[in-house]
Design a protein around this motif. Sequence first.
Motif, PDB file in Angstrom:
ATOM      1  N   ALA A   1       0.813  -1.218   0.000  1.00  0.00           N
ATOM      2  CA  ALA A   1       0.000   0.000   0.000  1.00  0.00           C
ATOM      3  C   ALA A   1       0.850   1.273   0.000  1.00  0.00           C
ATOM      4  O   ALA A   1       0.332   2.377  -0.142  1.00  0.00           O
ATOM      5  N   LEU A   2       2.180   1.090   0.129  1.00  0.00           N
ATOM      6  CA  LEU A   2       3.069   2.237   0.364  1.00  0.00           C
ATOM      7  C   LEU A   2       3.282   3.086  -0.891  1.00  0.00           C
ATOM      8  O   LEU A   2       3.482   2.570  -1.981  1.00  0.00           O
ATOM      9  N   LYS A   3       3.216   4.409  -0.709  1.00  0.00           N
ATOM     10  CA  LYS A   3       3.722   5.330  -1.738  1.00  0.00           C
ATOM     11  C   LYS A   3       4.923   6.000  -1.088  1.00  0.00           C
ATOM     12  O   LYS A   3       4.775   6.579  -0.010  1.00  0.00           O
ATOM     13  N   TYR A   4       6.081   5.896  -1.697  1.00  0.00           N
ATOM     14  CA  TYR A   4       7.251   6.457  -1.019  1.00  0.00           C
ATOM     15  C   TYR A   4       8.118   7.254  -1.989  1.00  0.00           C
ATOM     16  O   TYR A   4       8.065   7.075  -3.205  1.00  0.00           O
ATOM     17  N   ASP A   5       8.895   8.166  -1.417  1.00  0.00           N
ATOM     18  CA  ASP A   5       9.847   8.951  -2.195  1.00  0.00           C
ATOM     19  C   ASP A   5      11.197   8.825  -1.499  1.00  0.00           C
ATOM     20  O   ASP A   5      11.523   9.588  -0.606  1.00  0.00           O
ATOM     21  N   ALA A   6      11.961   7.791  -1.892  1.00  0.00           N
ATOM     22  CA  ALA A   6      13.216   7.519  -1.195  1.00  0.00           C
ATOM     23  C   ALA A   6      14.312   8.451  -1.664  1.00  0.00           C
ATOM     24  O   ALA A   6      15.008   9.063  -0.866  1.00  0.00           O
ATOM     25  N   TYR A   7      14.463   8.576  -2.999  1.00  0.00           N
ATOM     26  CA  TYR A   7      15.660   9.276  -3.481  1.00  0.00           C
ATOM     27  C   TYR A   7      15.500   9.903  -4.856  1.00  0.00           C
ATOM     28  O   TYR A   7      16.443  10.506  -5.343  1.00  0.00           O
TER      29      TYR A   7
ATOM     30  N   GLY B   1      11.942  10.928  -6.297  1.00  0.00           N
ATOM     31  CA  GLY B   1      10.550  11.126  -6.640  1.00  0.00           C
ATOM     32  C   GLY B   1       9.729   9.894  -6.315  1.00  0.00           C
ATOM     33  O   GLY B   1      10.229   8.927  -5.749  1.00  0.00           O
ATOM     34  N   PRO B   2       8.413   9.944  -6.651  1.00  0.00           N
ATOM     35  CA  PRO B   2       7.488   8.917  -6.174  1.00  0.00           C
ATOM     36  C   PRO B   2       7.751   7.516  -6.734  1.00  0.00           C
ATOM     37  O   PRO B   2       8.132   7.363  -7.888  1.00  0.00           O
ATOM     38  N   GLU B   3       7.541   6.532  -5.865  1.00  0.00           N
ATOM     39  CA  GLU B   3       7.637   5.115  -6.237  1.00  0.00           C
ATOM     40  C   GLU B   3       6.560   4.348  -5.487  1.00  0.00           C
ATOM     41  O   GLU B   3       6.095   4.772  -4.439  1.00  0.00           O
ATOM     42  N   TYR B   4       6.182   3.178  -6.030  1.00  0.00           N
ATOM     43  CA  TYR B   4       5.350   2.243  -5.264  1.00  0.00           C
ATOM     44  C   TYR B   4       5.575   0.840  -5.790  1.00  0.00           C
ATOM     45  O   TYR B   4       6.062   0.662  -6.901  1.00  0.00           O
ATOM     46  N   PHE B   5       5.242  -0.163  -4.963  1.00  0.00           N
ATOM     47  CA  PHE B   5       5.395  -1.552  -5.385  1.00  0.00           C
ATOM     48  C   PHE B   5       4.109  -2.027  -6.055  1.00  0.00           C
ATOM     49  O   PHE B   5       3.036  -1.939  -5.460  1.00  0.00           O
ATOM     50  N   ARG B   6       4.226  -2.534  -7.306  1.00  0.00           N
ATOM     51  CA  ARG B   6       3.045  -3.102  -7.955  1.00  0.00           C
ATOM     52  C   ARG B   6       2.617  -4.354  -7.193  1.00  0.00           C
ATOM     53  O   ARG B   6       3.459  -5.161  -6.808  1.00  0.00           O
ATOM     54  N   LYS B   7       1.302  -4.501  -7.028  1.00  0.00           N
ATOM     55  CA  LYS B   7       0.814  -5.550  -6.135  1.00  0.00           C
ATOM     56  C   LYS B   7       1.159  -6.958  -6.641  1.00  0.00           C
ATOM     57  O   LYS B   7       1.569  -7.819  -5.872  1.00  0.00           O
TER      58      LYS B   7
ATOM     59  N   GLN C   1       8.796   2.960 -10.950  1.00  0.00           N
ATOM     60  CA  GLN C   1       9.650   4.128 -10.703  1.00  0.00           C
ATOM     61  C   GLN C   1      10.109   4.739 -12.027  1.00  0.00           C
ATOM     62  O   GLN C   1       9.940   4.143 -13.087  1.00  0.00           O
ATOM     63  N   SER C   2      10.712   5.915 -11.923  1.00  0.00           N
ATOM     64  CA  SER C   2      11.213   6.579 -13.126  1.00  0.00           C
ATOM     65  C   SER C   2      12.479   5.896 -13.607  1.00  0.00           C
ATOM     66  O   SER C   2      13.189   5.268 -12.832  1.00  0.00           O
ATOM     67  N   VAL C   3      12.743   6.007 -14.926  1.00  0.00           N
ATOM     68  CA  VAL C   3      14.006   5.536 -15.493  1.00  0.00           C
ATOM     69  C   VAL C   3      14.663   6.726 -16.186  1.00  0.00           C
ATOM     70  O   VAL C   3      14.015   7.418 -16.982  1.00  0.00           O
ATOM     71  N   LEU C   4      15.929   6.974 -15.889  1.00  0.00           N
ATOM     72  CA  LEU C   4      16.622   8.095 -16.525  1.00  0.00           C
ATOM     73  C   LEU C   4      17.312   7.625 -17.793  1.00  0.00           C
ATOM     74  O   LEU C   4      17.828   6.515 -17.855  1.00  0.00           O
ATOM     75  N   VAL C   5      17.322   8.489 -18.810  1.00  0.00           N
ATOM     76  CA  VAL C   5      18.181   8.247 -19.960  1.00  0.00           C
ATOM     77  C   VAL C   5      19.264   9.327 -19.915  1.00  0.00           C
ATOM     78  O   VAL C   5      18.965  10.516 -19.816  1.00  0.00           O
ATOM     79  N   LEU C   6      20.531   8.873 -19.930  1.00  0.00           N
ATOM     80  CA  LEU C   6      21.661   9.785 -19.747  1.00  0.00           C
ATOM     81  C   LEU C   6      22.491   9.878 -21.017  1.00  0.00           C
ATOM     82  O   LEU C   6      22.561   8.933 -21.796  1.00  0.00           O
ATOM     83  N   GLU C   7      23.128  11.036 -21.180  1.00  0.00           N
ATOM     84  CA  GLU C   7      24.139  11.163 -22.219  1.00  0.00           C
ATOM     85  C   GLU C   7      25.412  11.660 -21.539  1.00  0.00           C
ATOM     86  O   GLU C   7      25.379  12.611 -20.756  1.00  0.00           O
ATOM     87  N   SER C   8      26.538  11.030 -21.857  1.00  0.00           N
ATOM     88  CA  SER C   8      27.779  11.429 -21.214  1.00  0.00           C
ATOM     89  C   SER C   8      28.282  12.740 -21.821  1.00  0.00           C
ATOM     90  O   SER C   8      28.318  12.916 -23.034  1.00  0.00           O
TER      91      SER C   8
END
Lengths: 416, 291
Positions: A353-359, A361-367, A374-381
């Motif tokens: 049931a948890l909605k959390y923001d550890a590090y 932005g928002p995340e939760y566990f799918r039941k 959670q979000s996924v970042l796309v990076l360019e060096s």
Amino acid sequence: MSPKDVLTISRRTLLKGAAFGAAAGLAAPAYLRTARAQSGPIKIGFPVPITGPYSTEAQDQVRCAEIAIAMFNEAGGLNGRKAELLVRDDKLNPGEGATRALELIESDKVNFLCGSLSASVQLSVNQVAKQRGVIYNSISQSDSINEAADFSKYTFHEALNPHMTAGAVGRYVFPKFGKRVAFLVADYAYGHEMARGFRTAGKEFGIEEVVEIKHPLGQTDFSTFFPRIQAARPNVLVVCNFGRDQLNTVKQATDFGLKQQMKIAFPVLLFSQRLAGGAGPFEGVFGGANYYWGLEDKFPSAKRLNDAYRAKHNNAVPTDYGALGFAGIYALLEGAKKAGGTDPDAVIAALEALKYDAYKGPEYFRKCDHQAVQSVLVLESKPQAQVKSQYDVFNVVEMQPPEEKFLRSCQQLGHG
Amino acid sequence: MTFDLILLQIFTGVALGSIFVLVALGLSLIFGLLTIVNFAHSQFFMLGAYVGVAVLGLTGNFWVALLAVPLIVGAIGMVCERVLIRPLYGRGIDYPLLLTFGLGLIILELVRIVAGTEGIPFNTPEGLTGAMDLGVFFFPKYRLFLIAVTALILVALWVFLEKTPFGLIIRAGARDPEIVQVLGVDVSKVWLIVFGIGTGLAALAGVLAAPIRGVFPEMGVPVLVEAFVVTVVGGMGSLLGAVIAGLAVGITLSMTSLFYPEMTTLSMFVLMAVVLIFRPRGLFGRAGVLD
């Protein structure tokens, strides 16, 4: 032949057998399960590969996990119950991981498990945890840990999985740079699952696979693969490997001038390898990540983690995989707080049931599969000219939002 | 599959083979003249890369590192020979083999303790970055440089062994140490210097490989396997064999990865097996050595 090859043999054959043997012996009926302490400190077992090729990442996971524990304790714990971290070396070896997990459960009486940094080790730790009824929050990439065969209600997955990571990177690079795609894939579970993620995402854009080359884990020289890749004239070269293999591929591809002809994309672009390799070789390379410290401009939770880390570790910043150590512990402790104790079933219900923001932005566990949405970042060096400080290495070019549509569906995974 | 592609692939194999040649040369030299199977060879390779990092850090100059590394590590090798290996001469081939095996582990752990387990960046030296147009295709400048350095070292070593008085003593000492001793030559000094040259060559290979492979404590482990395959294929103790076999292994790896990449690592061992079936002493192995 390399140390990692030796490791693979033992991983896949010798010790996997041992791990499952041990786990099978543990299939004790419920009444035999050791009662976990419901008072006293909350103990969290943390098996990670402190020695071996992924030691850099693992040591940072420990540093970040310690921060999560300290933060919880400074805030008063759970009605005065403090948390305690029990770090063990799993040596990147499934048999070792299972043994350490078993000891943590049996002798140390841990309330929760968190950790591991390899698909095979996390699966063997998961086997032990689910048969002993101890909640395990896994912090390494794996697709199969979400699938019904490996899943149990005690299994949580804080890390990204290859499907969502490769998907995010693929959806960014394919429409931008072209449909002709070459694959260079490390020949083990990580490489295969990542390549599958890219192919699935690529279908949407009608990508054409011009060549696929598999290389053994721990290859030191990639030069012999390059002529064939160059001859295939791809727009994008997708390289599904990890750790030092990533650094060597990038360095050698740069020397061979591959970047003049094509874009290079990794499923996961590692902060630690970029620091070890320098700006030049990595310039213009794309890849995914769960975290980059630069998120602190956008998310107070990222700043909270970075500041705590800086204060303790000489102004350095947490790595991507390191930050997972923080998030894994943070989520478990939030669950315990919400549940008001450490009873496994109550904590499972709380985590679901948890909605959390550890590090970040928002995340939760799918039941259905307990995957952290959670979000996924796309990076360019960044090129050297744009680098302003030692740790200023990536541009976040895209942030895939935390949505279930980027995950495989519960039905696809075999849940209900 | 065009002609250009195959040509480029062969060329890539030659560049790869150059590193194999350099590593195997030192191993073969020490074996051929001292009959010592030096299992610590790959750790001298790794030590070379680390000493290279240190010298580069102090001077900022790759060329100074290239000169200083073989001298420093060669000197360390000589100390090892004098203190550890010399007492074992005349006790059978397995004594120094076990000793050098242990020595390798100690070097590895010491480097881990001193320099950490994480690996250190080593950039391609200024002026050798990027690729050069060879007409048919582009090829990395650094790898061309590597081929050239290997050729240079081979010529230097050949001149030293075949054309100088000292080389004459070394060759004589290898054939019949007793007679050489009777003639008034201090053979133990000769062996000391040969061991120094062998380890110095390993270290030079290490610092040359560093810009391509990176620097980390375990970097020597695959090298030991490669060097032994090359030495066995070429014939234990034969320098010409080490050169031919080094290039052959490089080209075999390269061509296999063109047609059947999954088999790349295996191909080197297949080559070794085939050579051993037809020539049990390797391509240029001498009778009487290891029989």
